[in-house]
Design an enzyme around this catalytic site. Structure first.
Site, PDB file in Angstrom:
ATOM      1  N   HIS A 128       0.877  -1.180   0.000  1.00  0.00           N
ATOM      2  CA  HIS A 128       0.000   0.000   0.000  1.00  0.00           C
ATOM      3  C   HIS A 128       0.914   1.229   0.000  1.00  0.00           C
ATOM      4  O   HIS A 128       2.037   1.173   0.501  1.00  0.00           O
ATOM      5  CB  HIS A 128      -0.820  -0.059   1.292  1.00  0.00           C
ATOM      6  N   ASP A 205       3.235  -4.645   8.257  1.00  0.00           N
ATOM      7  CA  ASP A 205       2.046  -3.799   8.127  1.00  0.00           C
ATOM      8  C   ASP A 205       0.834  -4.724   8.242  1.00  0.00           C
ATOM      9  O   ASP A 205       0.506  -5.463   7.314  1.00  0.00           O
ATOM     10  CB  ASP A 205       2.095  -3.093   6.765  1.00  0.00           C
TER      11      ASP A 205
HETATM   12  N1  PMP Z   1      -1.507  -0.722   4.661  1.00  0.00           N
HETATM   13  C1  PMP Z   1      -2.456  -1.486   4.125  1.00  0.00           C
HETATM   14  C2  PMP Z   1      -2.116  -2.867   3.667  1.00  0.00           C
HETATM   15  C3  PMP Z   1      -3.766  -0.996   4.028  1.00  0.00           C
HETATM   16  O1  PMP Z   1      -4.723  -1.752   3.505  1.00  0.00           O
HETATM   17  C4  PMP Z   1      -4.054   0.310   4.498  1.00  0.00           C
HETATM   18  C5  PMP Z   1      -5.454   0.894   4.386  1.00  0.00           C
HETATM   19  N2  PMP Z   1      -6.107   0.653   3.194  1.00  0.00           N
HETATM   20  C6  PMP Z   1      -3.019   1.057   5.044  1.00  0.00           C
HETATM   21  C7  PMP Z   1      -1.762   0.515   5.113  1.00  0.00           C
HETATM   22  C8  PMP Z   1      -3.257   2.438   5.579  1.00  0.00           C
HETATM   23  O2  PMP Z   1      -4.135   2.372   6.651  1.00  0.00           O
HETATM   24  P1  PMP Z   1      -4.746   3.730   7.276  1.00  0.00           P
HETATM   25  O3  PMP Z   1      -5.328   4.484   6.126  1.00  0.00           O
HETATM   26  O4  PMP Z   1      -5.778   3.233   8.228  1.00  0.00           O
HETATM   27  O5  PMP Z   1      -3.636   4.437   7.941  1.00  0.00           O
END
Ligand code: PMP
Length: 411
Positions: A128, A205
């Protein structure tokens, strides 16, 4: 099938989530956007309003009764999180605003403490943006180099290529437990073991991993683990960062302010003990209390039960969707959570998503904050149905019918 020790059947589970009863365009909502955020059970909504109705006061700073109550509830939430991920000590649990905030915190503090020009950070092609950009920023600041583990056509990391990336300049590995774009579960134990045999710490993560099974940071032996409350039925704006004490002790704080200090003079400031060294300013204590309740709820349902229900949904959805002519599924690993990322031949994902919405079906379309994954497959986005344990086989069938209608409309 749900194991007998599950206390609630699916109807009782769904009744816990008021929003699932909603109608959209006069159709019963089918909510398949759980990868983006999950709906909240009544007990979490109640826990949050209970703070505001009965004991709201800033934590850690007062001697009065309400402050004692809110501080105790906040620290109790920390203990729930600790035990939920089986961390050794409460000092290792730092509350943050979420996964993004946690990764940025580590990228900053780790960079300041350990990274020198020419050092390397390894991530994977599945990440991500939240697990890409903070490392790019750190690499820019510290003149370090970002290395990327490639993926195969099934959307799995190529493990041999990962091993080839490890060398004496590698200072940290940061990978997802599960890909939000494709649903692939990464072999985190193998990744961590290989990194540790070269003395390299690993950040996991857990934004998409925490809610789909048992997470045990001791067993996993990761050095850092991060997740967001809103993806595990808790409130938004709260998340956590687990770090092994030896690292958290050595890392400098990434924010300065109230509560994270021991003694402040204009000449010099000394920092508070763990975990408060990393919790500057007024924390989202209401969110933390709500998160604690959400984790208790998940434990009540049973994490093994959740995983089993979700695998049933995944299997049914994969079988049904792959039988539709013109559908291509991206991410075909044997090891997945219930996320199906797909495209319909000759139909743009936004058109399909908008028509499905008119049928009350909420799916996500676009790049899912994982543009490099889309680039890898030469596409500009997918339709993503991300399910969780409160979804039903009937809802999957509604999605299938919906897609068939979309195809009919465009043919
Ligand atoms: N890492 C992954 C694998 C995610 O799916 C997400 C959210 N879609 C994030 C990081 C970021 O999370 P947040 O927006 O809650 O900080």
């Amino acid at each position: 099938m749900v194991k007998p020790e599950t206390l609630k059947n699916i109807n009782e589970i769904r009744a816990d989530f008021p929003l699932l009863n909603k109608s959209i365009y006069n159709r019963r909502l089918v909510y398949f956007d759980n990868g983006a955020t999950t709906q909240k059970p009544q007990c979490v909504i109640d826990a949050v309003s209970d703070v505001y109705l009965n004991y709201n006061a800033n934590i850690h700073r007062g001697v009065h009764t309400l402050s004692d109550l809110s501080s105790a509830a906040y620290e109790n939430a920390r203990e729930i999180v600790r035990s939920f991920i089986n961390a050794g000590k409460r000092e290792e649990i730092v509350f943050t605003a979420g996964t993004t905030a946690s990764i940025n915190a580590i990228a900053f503090s780790f960079g300041e403490r350990y990274i020198k020009p020419g050092d390397e950070i390894v991530i994977s092609h599945l990440e991500h943006h939240a697990n890409i950009v903070p490392w790019q920023m750190m690499c820019q600041r510290k003149k370090a180099i970002l290395r990327v583990i490639p993926i195969n056509d099934n959307g799995e990391i190529i493990f041999d290529e990962y091993l080839k990336l490890l060398n004496s300049r590698t200072k940290l590995i940061s990978v997802s437990q599960v890909s939000n774009a494709l649903g692939t579960v990464l072999p985190v134990r193998l990744i961590i073991d290989a990194a540790h045999s070269a003395d390299i710490p690993v950040l996991i993560d857990g934004a998409q991993g925490i809610q789909h099974g048992v997470v045990d940071v001791k067993k996993m032996n990761c050095d850092f683990y991060v997740f967001s409350g809103h993806k595990i039925y808790g409130p938004t704006g709260i998340g956590m960062l687990y770090g092994k004490e030896k690292y958290l002790d050595e890392l400098p704080p990434y924010q300065g302010g109230g509560d994270m200090v021991d003694k402040v003079t204009f000449e010099k400031t000394t920092y508070n003990e763990l975990p408060f060294k990393f919790e500057a300013g007024t924390m989202n204590y209401v969110g933390a209390i709500g998160l604690g309740k959400a984790l208790e709820y998940v434990l009540d349902i049973g994490r093994d039960n959740i995983a089993e229900m979700e695998q049933d949904l995944l299997k049914h959805a994969t079988d049904k969707l792959s039988a539709i002519n013109g559908i291509r599924i991206f991410g075909n690993s044997e090891n997945k959570i219930p996320i199906i990322s797909f495209l319909i031949k000759n139909i743009h994902q936004y058109d399909a998503g908008m028509i499905l919405d008119k049928m009350g079906i909420a799916v996500r379309t676009g790049t899912h904050c994982a543009q490099p994954v889309m680039d890898r497959f030469g596409i500009d986005g997918t339709i993503r149905a991300s399910m969780c344990f409160y979804n039903t086989i009937e809802e999957v069938d509604s999605l299938v019918e919906g897609i068939e209608k979309v195809i009919e409309m465009f043919s």
